[in-house]
Structure formats: C-alpha cells, structure tokens
Design an enzyme around this catalytic site. Structure first.
Site, PDB file in Angstrom:
ATOM      1  N   CYS A 101       0.684  -1.320   0.058  1.00  0.00           N
ATOM      2  CA  CYS A 101       0.060   0.110   0.022  1.00  0.00           C
ATOM      3  C   CYS A 101       0.779   1.177  -0.196  1.00  0.00           C
ATOM      4  O   CYS A 101       1.868   1.226   0.707  1.00  0.00           O
ATOM      5  CB  CYS A 101      -0.896   0.163   1.275  1.00  0.00           C
ATOM      6  SG  CYS A 101      -2.150   1.229   1.389  1.00  0.00           S
ATOM      7  N   GLU A 144      -8.667  -1.024  -2.464  1.00  0.00           N
ATOM      8  CA  GLU A 144      -8.909   0.541  -2.453  1.00  0.00           C
ATOM      9  C   GLU A 144     -10.264   0.960  -1.775  1.00  0.00           C
ATOM     10  O   GLU A 144     -10.000   1.986  -0.971  1.00  0.00           O
ATOM     11  CB  GLU A 144      -8.995   0.848  -3.942  1.00  0.00           C
ATOM     12  CG  GLU A 144      -7.617   0.807  -4.710  1.00  0.00           C
ATOM     13  CD  GLU A 144      -6.558   1.326  -4.085  1.00  0.00           C
ATOM     14  OE1 GLU A 144      -6.601   2.158  -3.360  1.00  0.00           O
ATOM     15  OE2 GLU A 144      -5.669   0.665  -4.234  1.00  0.00           O
ATOM     16  N   HIS A 147     -10.034   1.614   1.950  1.00  0.00           N
ATOM     17  CA  HIS A 147      -9.472   3.045   2.209  1.00  0.00           C
ATOM     18  C   HIS A 147     -10.784   3.700   2.666  1.00  0.00           C
ATOM     19  O   HIS A 147     -10.717   4.868   3.353  1.00  0.00           O
ATOM     20  CB  HIS A 147      -8.640   3.571   1.354  1.00  0.00           C
ATOM     21  CG  HIS A 147      -7.214   3.160   1.025  1.00  0.00           C
ATOM     22  ND1 HIS A 147      -6.306   3.235   2.134  1.00  0.00           N
ATOM     23  CD2 HIS A 147      -6.370   2.240   0.394  1.00  0.00           C
ATOM     24  CE1 HIS A 147      -5.202   2.812   1.874  1.00  0.00           C
ATOM     25  NE2 HIS A 147      -5.346   2.003   0.711  1.00  0.00           N
TER      26      HIS A 147
HETATM   27 NI    NI Z   1      -3.720   1.070  -0.333  1.00  0.00          NI
END
Ligand code: NI
Length: 179
Positions: A101, A144, A147
């Site tokens: 990440c 993703e 997040h």
């Molecule tokens: Ni990430």
C-alpha cells in the site's frame, strides 16, 4: 495537475469513513482525479483512494498493466475511476495473496480477500459501473475501497508470519521506494 502527498499509516485521516460524492462531472472532481492519476503514476501504484491524499470522499482510482514494476506479473486491470462504490461478495471463497500500500511504504503482507465480487458505483461523469470480477482485479477493488472505510491492509492480515519488508520478502523486486 499536481502530484499530491500520500498520507502514511498513523495519520488519523486514513481511519475515517469517507463521504459520498454528490456532484459529478464538475471541474473540481476532474481536477481531483487528474491529481490522483498523476500521484499514482509518480509512484507506480496500482490504485489510490482519495483519503490517501487527505480528501475524505468515496472515490478510488485503479488500474495496472504489465509494465508496472511493482506488479510485473499481475494481469491487466482496466483503468477505472470508481465513485460511491458498493462491493458485494459472490460466494464465500477467499484467496490469499501479497499486498502493499502506498500509505504503508516498504512493507508487504499476505491478505485474505473475497475471490469474486460484484462492484457497483459511478464514474466521474455519473455513469453507472457494474462489474463482476475475480482474482487480482477483485483484490485491488477490495483494497482500495477499504480505504473508504478507514481500513488499511495490515488490519486484514491474519498471519503475521507473512508480513514484512518488501526488500527482504522479495529481493528480486528490491527496495522500491513507494511500496
Ligand atoms: Ni492502499
């Protein structure tokens, strides 16, 4: 377009629930997406979520090709802008694979993800996206979109014997600066 700073793990802004995008096809939204694309390209990322640059909106971009040095063996994932996403797992099968990440630089961990998902949402012009995917594509979307609910991949790691420094785990990739 501007390369933006990427927040790192420990920043409380990475732990928030993101707000839905309400206005589409606006200059502000297009500028944000341009900045995110440039930021992601500058560090060879496979995906980036708006909260990673301090924008608390439900917006992610992703996509990769075989020229990405961070993921040289990974299949192509279409370049996508995904807004206000909803993920639905299909079945209960999980797959385990390594993830990195941009907000957790220098590390990789083995992360379980749903093997197959359906995801829906909007693109930047407000057109609907509705895809059923598996494998690396499904993994990138789940990473993703995590997040957007304040989850970083280390929070998903179950086996911490498979979590460590990229340069040690994968010396052939080396000490890539970004991941
Ligand atoms: Ni990430």
């Amino acid at each position: 377009m501007t390369v933006r700073d990427i927040l790192k793990m420990g920043d409380p802004r990475l732990l928030q629930f993101a707000e839905p995008v309400k206005a589409f096809d606006t200059p502000e939204l297009h500028t944000l997406i341009s900045d995110m694309r440039e930021t992601m390209a500058a560090v060879n990322g496979a995906g980036l979520a708006a909260p990673q640059i301090g924008i608390n909106l439900q917006l992610v971009i992703f996509g990769s090709d075989q020229t990405n040095p961070r993921y040289p063996d990974r299949p192509l994932v279409p370049k996508t802008v995904l807004i206000n996403p909803v993920i639905t797992p299909i079945g209960t099968d999980e797959e385990h694979d390594w993830e990195g990440c941009l907000s957790v630089p220098g590390l990789r961990g083995m992360v379980p993800r749903w093997a197959q998902i359906r995801y829906t949402g909007m693109d930047e012009t407000g057109h609907a996206i509705d895809r059923t995917v598996n494998g690396f594509h499904a993994r990138v979307v789940q990473h993703e979109c995590d997040h957007l609910i304040g989850k970083l991949y280390p929070m998903r790691v179950r086996d911490f014997t498979k979590f460590g420094y990229t340069e040690v785990l994968f010396p052939e990739i080396g000490d890539v600066e970004d991941d």
